[in-house]
Design a protein around this motif. Structure first.
Motif, PDB file in Angstrom:
ATOM      1  N   PRO A 137     -23.179  81.124  -0.080  1.00  0.00           N
ATOM      2  CA  PRO A 137     -24.404  81.838   0.286  1.00  0.00           C
ATOM      3  C   PRO A 137     -24.607  81.804   1.797  1.00  0.00           C
ATOM      4  O   PRO A 137     -24.630  80.742   2.410  1.00  0.00           O
ATOM      5  N   VAL A 138     -24.742  82.988   2.395  1.00  0.00           N
ATOM      6  CA  VAL A 138     -24.838  83.120   3.845  1.00  0.00           C
ATOM      7  C   VAL A 138     -26.258  83.453   4.278  1.00  0.00           C
ATOM      8  O   VAL A 138     -26.747  82.943   5.274  1.00  0.00           O
ATOM      9  N   ALA A 139     -26.912  84.322   3.532  1.00  0.00           N
ATOM     10  CA  ALA A 139     -28.292  84.714   3.844  1.00  0.00           C
ATOM     11  C   ALA A 139     -29.005  84.963   2.532  1.00  0.00           C
ATOM     12  O   ALA A 139     -28.499  85.689   1.672  1.00  0.00           O
ATOM     13  N   SER A 140     -30.180  84.359   2.351  1.00  0.00           N
ATOM     14  CA  SER A 140     -30.844  84.481   1.060  1.00  0.00           C
ATOM     15  C   SER A 140     -32.340  84.240   1.180  1.00  0.00           C
ATOM     16  O   SER A 140     -32.789  83.418   1.981  1.00  0.00           O
ATOM     17  N   GLY A 141     -33.079  84.959   0.353  1.00  0.00           N
ATOM     18  CA  GLY A 141     -34.496  84.680   0.176  1.00  0.00           C
ATOM     19  C   GLY A 141     -34.788  84.187  -1.223  1.00  0.00           C
ATOM     20  O   GLY A 141     -35.959  84.005  -1.592  1.00  0.00           O
ATOM     21  N   LYS A 197     -33.253  79.896  -5.635  1.00  0.00           N
ATOM     22  CA  LYS A 197     -32.152  79.023  -6.036  1.00  0.00           C
ATOM     23  C   LYS A 197     -31.312  78.543  -4.850  1.00  0.00           C
ATOM     24  O   LYS A 197     -30.540  77.592  -4.981  1.00  0.00           O
ATOM     25  N   HIS A 198     -31.466  79.180  -3.689  1.00  0.00           N
ATOM     26  CA  HIS A 198     -30.691  78.776  -2.519  1.00  0.00           C
ATOM     27  C   HIS A 198     -31.483  77.906  -1.548  1.00  0.00           C
ATOM     28  O   HIS A 198     -30.969  77.568  -0.481  1.00  0.00           O
ATOM     29  N   LYS A 199     -32.692  77.544  -1.917  1.00  0.00           N
ATOM     30  CA  LYS A 199     -33.477  76.653  -1.058  1.00  0.00           C
ATOM     31  C   LYS A 199     -32.721  75.341  -0.859  1.00  0.00           C
ATOM     32  O   LYS A 199     -32.199  74.757  -1.809  1.00  0.00           O
ATOM     33  N   GLY A 200     -32.639  74.903   0.380  1.00  0.00           N
ATOM     34  CA  GLY A 200     -31.954  73.658   0.667  1.00  0.00           C
ATOM     35  C   GLY A 200     -30.461  73.798   0.880  1.00  0.00           C
ATOM     36  O   GLY A 200     -29.794  72.830   1.248  1.00  0.00           O
ATOM     37  N   GLN A 201     -29.916  74.991   0.644  1.00  0.00           N
ATOM     38  CA  GLN A 201     -28.509  75.215   0.917  1.00  0.00           C
ATOM     39  C   GLN A 201     -28.345  75.740   2.339  1.00  0.00           C
ATOM     40  O   GLN A 201     -29.304  75.918   3.077  1.00  0.00           O
ATOM     41  N   SER A 202     -27.097  76.010   2.720  1.00  0.00           N
ATOM     42  CA  SER A 202     -26.821  76.344   4.114  1.00  0.00           C
ATOM     43  C   SER A 202     -27.183  77.775   4.484  1.00  0.00           C
ATOM     44  O   SER A 202     -27.098  78.150   5.652  1.00  0.00           O
TER      45      SER A 202
END
Length: 257
Positions: free
Chosen positions: A163-167, A170-175
């Motif tokens: 994941p490179v860019a996300s809102g 489920k990607h909270k806390g990832q890079s």
């Protein structure tokens, strides 16, 4: 909105893209852009722009405005200098994710001239920069403009879809760098020969082969510049017989509904 129920896989070949060519710019557009307008090709899911740009050394886009757009830039070769009206200045290069939130209004420029920055270690060079720029609408209009960049090369080297860019929650806390769209996420896979990745499942997916060549399960070979728009389907496997880089948008809503 009601999720789509009829699975569809729509392949768009590199040679069929709309093109803008001037002295310093070779730009290929996956969707309607600028003077190129096709009412049947304005977006897929939340993705409105997927431009594949090559900019000559010392050239680039002079200061210009944007509003109410999340703009993600991914450099494939060379380096690109970003400068904006809220004080951000940075050099973007392969493996560094960048997002600009246009929000209530921002001015920025993008140029292939890193050596001109004060104190820059970059020497003047003759290498064009190639990058993919992608635009999605934010959840709300008129938000505060912003900027973020993040080095994620280490994650890419580990393989798989990163994941490179996300809102998305489920990607909270990832890079991944944050975007102001809760229904969209961009992944990148830097694939070695023999690598296989599995696409996410979502109402809308957009796959772009940025470099190299891959095989898509059920569809065959995809070459550099090819794109695939998935509706109500996902989970297919991609395999690389040679080094490749792919960009994948997972989207859970679409424009206009």
């Amino acid at each position: 909105m009601t999720a789509p129920t009829t699975p569809h896989v729509d392949i768009h070949r590199a040679g069929d893209r709309l093109k803008t060519r001037i002295a310093w710019l070779d730009s290929k557009h996956s969707f309607s852009f600028g003077q190129h307008y096709d009412p049947d090709n304005t977006h897929h899911g939340m993705l409105m722009v997927n431009n594949d740009d090559i900019v000559s050394p010392g050239q680039g886009f002079e200061t210009h405005p944007h509003r109410d757009m999340e703009i993600v830039t991914w450099v494939l070769r060379g380096s690109l200098v970003h400068q904006d009206s809220i004080g951000h200045s940075g050099v973007i290069y392969p493996g560094l994710a960048q997002r600009m939130t246009a929000g209530s209004g921002i001015l920025h420029s993008e140029k292939n001239d890193a050596w001109r920055l004060p104190g820059s270690p970059h020497a003047e060079h003759a290498e064009p920069v190639r990058f993919v720029q992608m635009w999605v609408l934010p959840d709300e209009s008129g938000i505060t403009p912003g900027y973020e960049q993040l080095e994620i090369d280490d994650e890419l080297m580990r393989g798989g879809l990163v994941p490179v860019a996300s809102g998305m929650r489920k990607h909270k806390g990832q890079s991944a760098i944050g975007i102001a769209n809760s229904n969209a996420a961009l992944y990148v896979a830097r694939m070695r020969a023999g690598d296989t990745v599995q696409l996410p499942e979502a109402p809308y997916l957009h796959l772009f082969v940025a470099q190299g060549e891959v095989a898509l399960e059920g569809a065959g070979i995809l070459s550099e510049g090819d794109a695939v728009r998935f509706t109500a389907t996902g989970g297919q496997r991609l395999s690389a017989a040679q080094p490749a880089e792919v960009l994948v948008w997972e989207m859970h809503a679409r424009l206009g509904g």
